[in-house]
Scaffold this active site. Structure first.
Site, mmCIF file in Angstrom:
data_model
loop_
_atom_site.group_PDB
_atom_site.id
_atom_site.type_symbol
_atom_site.label_atom_id
_atom_site.label_comp_id
_atom_site.label_asym_id
_atom_site.label_seq_id
_atom_site.Cartn_x
_atom_site.Cartn_y
_atom_site.Cartn_z
ATOM 1 N N ASP A 82 0.811 -1.228 0.000
ATOM 2 C CA ASP A 82 0.000 0.000 0.000
ATOM 3 C C ASP A 82 0.842 1.275 0.000
ATOM 4 O OD1 ASP A 82 -2.254 -1.639 0.141
ATOM 5 O OD2 ASP A 82 -2.234 -1.634 2.328
ATOM 6 N N LYS A 94 1.903 2.127 -5.094
ATOM 7 C CA LYS A 94 2.475 1.554 -6.329
ATOM 8 C C LYS A 94 1.578 1.834 -7.525
ATOM 9 C CE LYS A 94 2.382 -2.494 -4.380
ATOM 10 N NZ LYS A 94 2.078 -2.148 -2.983
ATOM 11 N N ALA A 148 -4.130 -7.818 -3.567
ATOM 12 C CA ALA A 148 -3.629 -6.464 -3.824
ATOM 13 C C ALA A 148 -4.792 -5.511 -4.061
ATOM 14 C CB ALA A 148 -2.726 -6.477 -5.053
ATOM 15 N N GLY A 149 -4.570 -4.252 -3.696
ATOM 16 C CA GLY A 149 -5.546 -3.206 -4.003
ATOM 17 C C GLY A 149 -4.751 -1.980 -4.400
ATOM 18 N N HIS A 150 -4.764 -1.652 -5.678
ATOM 19 C CA HIS A 150 -3.965 -0.536 -6.188
ATOM 20 C C HIS A 150 -4.899 0.594 -6.613
ATOM 21 C CE1 HIS A 150 -0.521 -3.557 -7.259
ATOM 22 N NE2 HIS A 150 -0.806 -3.518 -5.974
ATOM 23 N N GLN A 156 1.926 -6.120 -3.286
ATOM 24 C CA GLN A 156 2.400 -6.277 -1.901
ATOM 25 C C GLN A 156 3.697 -5.473 -1.707
ATOM 26 O OE1 GLN A 156 1.230 -9.485 -3.575
ATOM 27 N NE2 GLN A 156 -0.647 -8.647 -2.797
ATOM 28 N N THR A 188 3.029 -12.634 2.740
ATOM 29 C CA THR A 188 2.163 -13.265 1.743
ATOM 30 C C THR A 188 2.921 -14.473 1.186
ATOM 31 O OG1 THR A 188 0.674 -12.854 -0.109
ATOM 32 C CG2 THR A 188 2.877 -11.814 -0.251
ATOM 33 N N THR A 190 -9.729 -4.924 2.245
ATOM 34 C CA THR A 190 -10.520 -5.426 3.370
ATOM 35 C C THR A 190 -11.126 -4.307 4.223
ATOM 36 O OG1 THR A 190 -8.512 -5.523 4.701
ATOM 37 C CG2 THR A 190 -9.145 -7.546 3.567
ATOM 38 N N ARG A 235 -9.735 -2.774 6.498
ATOM 39 C CA ARG A 235 -9.179 -2.783 7.860
ATOM 40 C C ARG A 235 -8.347 -1.520 8.102
ATOM 41 N NH1 ARG A 235 -5.987 -8.398 7.909
ATOM 42 N NH2 ARG A 235 -5.734 -7.831 5.728
ATOM 43 N N LYS A 244 2.960 10.401 -0.197
ATOM 44 C CA LYS A 244 2.218 10.857 0.988
ATOM 45 C C LYS A 244 3.020 11.774 1.912
ATOM 46 C CE LYS A 244 -1.614 8.287 1.699
ATOM 47 N NZ LYS A 244 -2.498 7.254 2.210
HETATM 48 P P1 GDP Z 1 -0.726 0.344 -3.552
HETATM 49 O O1 GDP Z 1 -1.338 -0.915 -3.051
HETATM 50 O O2 GDP Z 1 0.741 0.387 -3.294
HETATM 51 O O3 GDP Z 1 -1.052 0.644 -4.976
HETATM 52 O O4 GDP Z 1 -1.351 1.503 -2.656
HETATM 53 P P2 GDP Z 1 -2.911 1.682 -2.232
HETATM 54 O O5 GDP Z 1 -3.666 2.176 -3.392
HETATM 55 O O6 GDP Z 1 -3.416 0.467 -1.540
HETATM 56 O O7 GDP Z 1 -2.761 2.781 -1.091
HETATM 57 C C1 GDP Z 1 -2.194 4.004 -1.324
HETATM 58 C C2 GDP Z 1 -3.222 5.091 -1.005
HETATM 59 O O8 GDP Z 1 -2.556 6.336 -0.940
HETATM 60 C C3 GDP Z 1 -4.277 5.267 -2.085
HETATM 61 O O9 GDP Z 1 -5.474 5.646 -1.484
HETATM 62 C C4 GDP Z 1 -3.719 6.375 -2.951
HETATM 63 O O10 GDP Z 1 -4.723 7.094 -3.647
HETATM 64 C C5 GDP Z 1 -3.067 7.236 -1.923
HETATM 65 N N1 GDP Z 1 -1.889 7.995 -2.365
HETATM 66 C C6 GDP Z 1 -0.884 7.621 -3.180
HETATM 67 N N2 GDP Z 1 0.065 8.564 -3.238
HETATM 68 C C7 GDP Z 1 -0.337 9.577 -2.438
HETATM 69 C C8 GDP Z 1 0.234 10.824 -2.046
HETATM 70 O O11 GDP Z 1 1.331 11.196 -2.437
HETATM 71 N N3 GDP Z 1 -0.510 11.588 -1.167
HETATM 72 C C9 GDP Z 1 -1.714 11.190 -0.695
HETATM 73 N N4 GDP Z 1 -2.339 11.985 0.158
HETATM 74 N N5 GDP Z 1 -2.268 10.028 -1.036
HETATM 75 C C10 GDP Z 1 -1.594 9.218 -1.882
HETATM 76 P P1 IMO Z 2 -0.890 -4.167 -2.204
HETATM 77 O O1 IMO Z 2 -0.467 -4.710 -3.542
HETATM 78 C C1 IMO Z 2 -0.917 -4.608 2.131
HETATM 79 C C2 IMO Z 2 -0.962 -8.680 3.715
HETATM 80 C C3 IMO Z 2 -2.208 -9.119 4.478
HETATM 81 C C4 IMO Z 2 -1.551 -10.069 5.478
HETATM 82 C C5 IMO Z 2 -0.470 -10.748 4.657
HETATM 83 C C6 IMO Z 2 -0.862 -12.095 4.082
HETATM 84 O O2 IMO Z 2 -2.177 -3.445 -2.225
HETATM 85 O O3 IMO Z 2 0.210 -3.399 -1.579
HETATM 86 P P2 IMO Z 2 -2.470 -12.798 2.074
HETATM 87 O O4 IMO Z 2 -3.930 -12.567 1.874
HETATM 88 O O5 IMO Z 2 -1.597 -12.246 1.006
HETATM 89 O O6 IMO Z 2 -2.147 -14.228 2.381
HETATM 90 O O7 IMO Z 2 -2.126 -11.997 3.446
HETATM 91 O O8 IMO Z 2 -0.173 -9.854 3.590
HETATM 92 N N1 IMO Z 2 -1.203 -8.172 2.347
HETATM 93 C C7 IMO Z 2 -1.137 -6.877 2.019
HETATM 94 N N2 IMO Z 2 -0.945 -5.777 2.780
HETATM 95 N N3 IMO Z 2 -1.030 -4.470 0.792
HETATM 96 C C8 IMO Z 2 -1.192 -5.568 0.006
HETATM 97 O O9 IMO Z 2 -1.182 -5.496 -1.339
HETATM 98 C C9 IMO Z 2 -1.295 -6.832 0.616
HETATM 99 N N4 IMO Z 2 -1.479 -8.092 0.170
HETATM 100 C C10 IMO Z 2 -1.400 -8.898 1.229
HETATM 101 O O10 IMO Z 2 -2.830 -8.051 5.114
HETATM 102 O O11 IMO Z 2 -0.922 -9.330 6.488
HETATM 103 MG MG MG Z 3 -2.849 -1.573 -1.778
#
Ligand code: GDP
Ligand code: IMO
Ligand code: MG
Length: 424
Positions: A13, A16, A39-41, A223, A238, A300, A302, A330
């Site tokens: 998170d 990416k 993953a959640g991007h 991840q 993971t 999730t 969380r 961030k």
């Molecule tokens: P990923 O899994 O690595 O792609 O990251 P996620 O999307 O799960 O979580 C990153 C969160 O931070 C998302 O809600 C993005 O929109 C947000 N985000 C990314 N870069 C920035 C930043 O520079 N500033 C702020 N405020 N939010 C950001």
């Molecule tokens: P992105 O790509 C953050 C964490 C889960 C748990 C552990 C194992 O969005 O960064 P799993 O379901 O993979 O067996 O869970 O890994 N986890 C992540 N945490 N970002 C993710 O993906 C994750 N994918 C798995 O919370 O701790």
């Molecule tokens: Mg994510």
């Protein structure tokens, strides 16, 4: 054209998705190599927010080829939902391709993910319960079903009987649960196969051809480094290889074909799920960062655990990924928080100081963060359009992080959208 990899360097998170989306504007191919819909991007573009789980973040560009390599695990229902969701918003998925070698997450994987977590009780991993671990277990055990099987009904029916039969014994005899209805699963998954057949193609060949034709190819990590099954905080990890080496294994291209490796990080640290986290803030400051940074899981929901920036983790990530540059996201979240802390080393129980991340969580448990206090910064950083426009104290924070990480910081995120990224 250089071939670039983007990996997460903390616990996932790190933003990416945003970095991939920015780099994808110049790329012709984007490849995912590992993980699944755990993953959640998040990608923000034109005022719209897209939350992608399996589909590479390059999908928002209509001519970009988006590939899911052999190392990815596919939940067919999940990916069809994602495709339909994107297409209903006018985003075409015609350029998506899935490797026939990729393993399929089956209903028993979901079931067993939940049951084994329950069994672990207080020592649960806190998985996303998407069946990721059980699917990779079957792959390593050589009993998994692959995308090729999914699109060949006879093979699929036969393999569901064999694999599902065994899993039903596990479910009924060990877990004392109801067996799964294998006939119903066969019918459901045959239908998924029919819908997904058109996407199958050899991703190794496609990625290789694109590299040979000098096209810009981007590899999107999922991840993060500390969730890597070998180089993360095992067992709180993971089941795949989110580090840059995982790209080669999971997409089928050799290491000599990679030119640059970008690490995405946050200006602080977060973690979702259980496991050690040395700089975790269990106080008001942790709550503040969580609320200001909207630190709640994409998959999730969380609450993410929050803490100070940890340069011990960063140096570990620079080493194991061979990073050539960092993107620090961030930074805007830290604005107005007063004095900031950065972890520069760990102190062990015997008082000795270490700079390298320990190999095991048993050793990590002994470690306390050694902090350096750094002047904070104020103001709405989100409006800054160039690095030079950032407050001086913010630039000093970034420069200090760069020294401690021993890697050039090439991008700074001041907000979630494509435009809120300052190149350095
Ligand atoms: P990923 O899994 O690595 O792609 O990251 P996620 O999307 O799960 O979580 C990153 C969160 O931070 C998302 O809600 C993005 O929109 C947000 N985000 C990314 N870069 C920035 C930043 O520079 N500033 C702020 N405020 N939010 C950001
Ligand atoms: P992105 O790509 C953050 C964490 C889960 C748990 C552990 C194992 O969005 O960064 P799993 O379901 O993979 O067996 O869970 O890994 N986890 C992540 N945490 N970002 C993710 O993906 C994750 N994918 C798995 O919370 O701790
Ligand atoms: Mg994510």
């Amino acid at each position: 054209m250089p071939t670039k990899v983007v990996v997460g360097v903390q616990w996932g998170d790190e933003g990416k998705g945003k970095i991939i989306d920015i780099l994808a504007s110049r790329a012709e191919v984007v490849v995912r190599s590992q993980g699944g819909n755990n993953a959640g991007h998040t990608v923000e573009s034109g005022g719209e927010v897209y939350k992608l789980q399996l589909i590479p973040s390059g999908i928002l560009y209509k001519d970009t080829l988006c590939l899911l390599g052999a190392g990815v695990v596919i939940n067919p229902k999940g990916i069809l939902g994602e495709i339909n969701g994107l297409e209903s918003r006018g985003i075409s998925c015609d350029m998506l391709r899935i490797d026939p070698r990729a393993h399929v997450i089956m209903p028993w994987d979901l079931e067993i993910d939940g049951l084994s977590e329950k069994l672990r009780g207080a020592s649960e991993i806190g998985t996303t319960k998407k069946g990721i671990g059980p699917c990779y277990m079957d792959k390593a055990e050589r009993s998994g079903l692959r995308m090729y099987d999914l699109v060949h009904p006879e093979l699929l029916a036969e393999k569901i009987q064999i694999a599902g039969g065994l899993k039903n014994r596990l479910l009924t005899e060990y877990y004392k649960e109801q067996p799964l209805d294998l006939a119903a699963i066969t019918e459901e998954y045959t239908a998924y196969g029919q819908q997904l057949a058109k996407y199958l193609a050899d991703v190794s060949v496609l990625a290789y051809q694109a590299i040979r034709e000098n096209k810009e190819v981007l590899f999107e990590g999922a991840q993060g480094t500390l969730l890597d099954i070998d180089f993360g905080t095992y067992p709180f990890v993971t089941s795949s290889h989110p580090i840059s080496g995982g790209v080669c294994i999971g997409s089928g291209i050799g290491p000599t074909m990679i030119d640059e490796v970008y690490g995405a990080a946050k200006a602080y640290t977060t973690r979702v799920g259980a496991g050690p986290f040395p700089t975790e803030l269990l106080d008001e400051m942790g709550d503040k960062i969580r609320n200001l940074g909207h630190e709640f899981g994409t998959v999730t929901g969380r609450p993410r655990r929050c803490g100070w920036f940890d340069s011990v983790i960063m140096r570990h990530s620079v080493r194991v990924n061979g990073l050539t540059g960092l993107a620090i996201n961030k930074i805007d979240t830290l604005s107005g928080l007063g004095k900031l802390k950065v972890c520069v080393a760990y102190e062990k129980a015997d008082g000795s100081i270490i700079r390298d991340f320990p190999p095991t969580i048993e050793e990590l448990a002994e470690c306390k963060p050694v902090y350096e206090e750094i002047e904070g910064f104020e103001g709405a950083l989100s409006c800054c359009k160039a690095y030079e426009e950032l407050p001086e104290s913010c630039k000093r924070y970034i420069e200090r992080l760069e020294q401690l990480c021993e890697c050039p910081i090439k991008m700074i995120g001041v907000g979630p959208s494509r435009e809120q990224n300052l190149e350095r």
